[in-house]
Scaffold this motif. Structure first.
Motif, PDB file in Angstrom:
ATOM      1  N   MET A   1      45.541  39.956  51.385  1.00 56.97           N
ATOM      2  CA  MET A   1      44.167  40.252  51.026  1.00 56.97           C
ATOM      3  C   MET A   1      44.121  41.057  49.732  1.00 56.97           C
ATOM      4  SD  MET A   1      41.038  40.099  52.116  1.00 56.97           S
ATOM      5  CE  MET A   1      39.559  40.944  52.327  1.00 56.97           C
ATOM      6  N   SER A   2      45.007  42.075  49.587  1.00 56.08           N
ATOM      7  CA  SER A   2      44.991  42.889  48.374  1.00 56.08           C
ATOM      8  C   SER A   2      45.486  42.103  47.163  1.00 56.08           C
ATOM      9  CB  SER A   2      45.807  44.157  48.580  1.00 56.08           C
ATOM     10  OG  SER A   2      47.145  43.849  48.867  1.00 56.08           O
ATOM     11  N   LYS A   3      46.370  41.062  47.393  1.00 59.51           N
ATOM     12  CA  LYS A   3      46.807  40.220  46.283  1.00 59.51           C
ATOM     13  C   LYS A   3      45.621  39.421  45.725  1.00 59.51           C
ATOM     14  CE  LYS A   3      51.672  39.304  46.952  1.00 59.51           C
ATOM     15  NZ  LYS A   3      52.673  38.295  47.191  1.00 59.51           N
ATOM     16  N   LYS A   4      44.769  38.916  46.586  1.00 60.11           N
ATOM     17  CA  LYS A   4      43.606  38.134  46.154  1.00 60.11           C
ATOM     18  C   LYS A   4      42.637  39.022  45.352  1.00 60.11           C
ATOM     19  CE  LYS A   4      43.547  34.708  49.812  1.00 60.11           C
ATOM     20  NZ  LYS A   4      42.807  34.141  50.923  1.00 60.11           N
ATOM     21  N   ILE A   5      42.433  40.257  45.787  1.00 65.17           N
ATOM     22  CA  ILE A   5      41.539  41.189  45.080  1.00 65.17           C
ATOM     23  C   ILE A   5      42.137  41.544  43.727  1.00 65.17           C
ATOM     24  CG2 ILE A   5      40.562  43.508  45.110  1.00 65.17           C
ATOM     25  CD1 ILE A   5      40.303  43.234  48.148  1.00 65.17           C
ATOM     26  N   LEU A   6      43.441  41.790  43.684  1.00 65.69           N
ATOM     27  CA  LEU A   6      44.111  42.124  42.435  1.00 65.69           C
ATOM     28  C   LEU A   6      44.064  40.956  41.453  1.00 65.69           C
ATOM     29  CD1 LEU A   6      45.741  44.218  40.841  1.00 65.69           C
ATOM     30  CD2 LEU A   6      47.800  43.251  41.862  1.00 65.69           C
ATOM     31  N   ILE A   7      44.312  39.746  41.932  1.00 67.80           N
ATOM     32  CA  ILE A   7      44.264  38.556  41.069  1.00 67.80           C
ATOM     33  C   ILE A   7      42.830  38.351  40.559  1.00 67.80           C
ATOM     34  CG2 ILE A   7      44.500  36.044  41.053  1.00 67.80           C
ATOM     35  CD1 ILE A   7      46.906  36.370  42.905  1.00 67.80           C
ATOM     36  N   SER A   8      41.827  38.517  41.423  1.00 66.43           N
ATOM     37  CA  SER A   8      40.420  38.377  41.013  1.00 66.43           C
ATOM     38  C   SER A   8      40.049  39.424  39.961  1.00 66.43           C
ATOM     39  CB  SER A   8      39.494  38.530  42.217  1.00 66.43           C
ATOM     40  OG  SER A   8      39.722  37.531  43.146  1.00 66.43           O
ATOM     41  N   PHE A   9      40.503  40.638  40.149  1.00 65.43           N
ATOM     42  CA  PHE A   9      40.216  41.716  39.191  1.00 65.43           C
ATOM     43  C   PHE A   9      40.850  41.424  37.827  1.00 65.43           C
ATOM     44  CE2 PHE A   9      41.366  45.789  37.215  1.00 65.43           C
ATOM     45  CZ  PHE A   9      40.092  46.320  37.043  1.00 65.43           C
ATOM     46  N   LEU A  11      41.726  38.464  36.635  1.00 65.15           N
ATOM     47  CA  LEU A  11      41.027  37.316  36.062  1.00 65.15           C
ATOM     48  C   LEU A  11      39.688  37.733  35.449  1.00 65.15           C
ATOM     49  CD1 LEU A  11      42.066  34.459  38.297  1.00 65.15           C
ATOM     50  CD2 LEU A  11      40.957  34.016  36.147  1.00 65.15           C
ATOM     51  N   MET A  12      38.942  38.565  36.143  1.00 66.15           N
ATOM     52  CA  MET A  12      37.661  39.034  35.630  1.00 66.15           C
ATOM     53  C   MET A  12      37.859  39.861  34.359  1.00 66.15           C
ATOM     54  SD  MET A  12      34.507  40.292  37.977  1.00 66.15           S
ATOM     55  CE  MET A  12      35.091  41.871  38.412  1.00 66.15           C
ATOM     56  N   LEU A  13      38.878  40.687  34.346  1.00 68.17           N
ATOM     57  CA  LEU A  13      39.191  41.504  33.181  1.00 68.17           C
ATOM     58  C   LEU A  13      39.556  40.616  31.984  1.00 68.17           C
ATOM     59  CD1 LEU A  13      39.407  44.445  32.297  1.00 68.17           C
ATOM     60  CD2 LEU A  13      41.810  44.378  32.910  1.00 68.17           C
ATOM     61  N   LEU A  14      40.354  39.568  32.214  1.00 69.25           N
ATOM     62  CA  LEU A  14      40.725  38.631  31.150  1.00 69.25           C
ATOM     63  C   LEU A  14      39.500  37.890  30.600  1.00 69.25           C
ATOM     64  CD1 LEU A  14      44.102  37.169  32.491  1.00 69.25           C
ATOM     65  CD2 LEU A  14      43.762  38.624  30.480  1.00 69.25           C
ATOM     66  N   ILE A  15      38.608  37.501  31.487  1.00 70.84           N
ATOM     67  CA  ILE A  15      37.381  36.811  31.055  1.00 70.84           C
ATOM     68  C   ILE A  15      36.529  37.738  30.199  1.00 70.84           C
ATOM     69  CG2 ILE A  15      35.192  35.845  31.869  1.00 70.84           C
ATOM     70  CD1 ILE A  15      36.767  34.641  34.236  1.00 70.84           C
ATOM     71  N   LEU A  16      36.359  38.991  30.609  1.00 71.68           N
ATOM     72  CA  LEU A  16      35.566  39.951  29.839  1.00 71.68           C
ATOM     73  C   LEU A  16      36.194  40.230  28.478  1.00 71.68           C
ATOM     74  CD1 LEU A  16      34.465  42.479  32.608  1.00 71.68           C
ATOM     75  CD2 LEU A  16      33.044  40.833  31.394  1.00 71.68           C
ATOM     76  N   VAL A  17      37.507  40.393  28.422  1.00 67.65           N
ATOM     77  CA  VAL A  17      38.195  40.610  27.152  1.00 67.65           C
ATOM     78  C   VAL A  17      38.029  39.396  26.255  1.00 67.65           C
ATOM     79  CG1 VAL A  17      40.493  40.875  26.086  1.00 67.65           C
ATOM     80  CG2 VAL A  17      39.833  42.318  28.009  1.00 67.65           C
TER      81      VAL A  17
END
Length: 163
Positions: A1-9, A11-17
Motif C-alpha cells: 500500500m505504501s509503495k503505491k502511495i510513494l509511486i503516485s506521489f 509521478l505527481m511530482l514529476l508531472i508538476l515539474v
C-alpha cells in the motif's frame, strides 16, 4: 500500500515539474520598462506657462499631448465656455459657476515632476499660481492626473497637496 502511495506521489511530482518547465520555456518573458512616458522634446520643467482668461489662444502650441492636456484643463478652468470644454471629459467641478468659488482669471504653472503610475495613468505635478481660490486647485502644488484618450491624453482629475 505504501509503495503505491510513494509511486503516485513521485509521478505527481514529476508531472508538476514537467508542467512548470513547459510553462517557463514557452511563455514570453516579461520586460519591465521603467521609462518615464515622454512629454515631448521641450524641457517643460524650466518653463513657466501663463494664461489670462480674456487672452486664451486657440489650440495648443506645446510639443506634447500630456502638456496639451494640462494646457486645455487650465484654459477650461479660466473659461468654461472655451472651445470644446463643455463637450470634454474633464472633471465636472471645472464647469461649476458660483461667485463664491472665486474662479481665477489669471493662472500660471511650471511642471515640477512627471510621475508615471502605470502605462495608462500619469501624474503631472505643477507649481501653480492664480488670482482666485477655485477649490484650492490653482495655488501651490497642483497635480493633474492624466489618462489616455485615443492618441492623446486627457485630465481625469485634479488635486492639490501641501509641500
Amino acid at each position: 500500500m505504501s509503495k503505491k502511495i510513494l509511486i503516485s506521489f513521485v509521478l505527481m511530482l514529476l508531472i508538476l515539474v514537467g508542467l512548470y518547465t513547459w510553462k517557463t520555456k514557452t511563455s514570453a518573458p516579461v520586460i519591465l520598462n521603467n521609462e518615464t512616458p515622454k512629454i515631448g522634446s521641450l524641457n517643460f520643467e524650466d518653463k513657466l506657462y501663463s494664461y489670462q482668461a480674456e487672452k486664451l489662444e486657440t489650440g495648443c502650441h506645446l510639443n506634447s499631448s500630456m502638456a496639451c492636456a494640462v494646457d486645455f484643463a487650465i484654459k477650461c478652468t479660466l473659461n468654461p465656455d472655451y472651445e470644446n470644454c463643455r463637450d470634454s471629459k474633464l472633471p465636472k467641478f471645472i464647469f461649476m459657476s458660483d461667485e463664491s468659488l472665486k474662479r481665477p482669471t489669471e493662472m500660471s504653472f511650471k511642471i515640477a515632476k512627471i510621475k508615471p503610475i502605470n502605462s495608462n495613468l500619469v501624474e503631472i505635478h505643477t507649481d501653480s499660481t492664480c488670482n482666485g481660490n477655485w477649490f484650492g486647485l490653482c495655488q501651490g502644488r497642483i497635480i493633474y492626473v492624466l489618462v489616455p484618450d485615443g492618441d492623446d491624453w486627457r485630465v481625469k482629475d485634479i488635486y492639490a497637496i501641501e509641500i
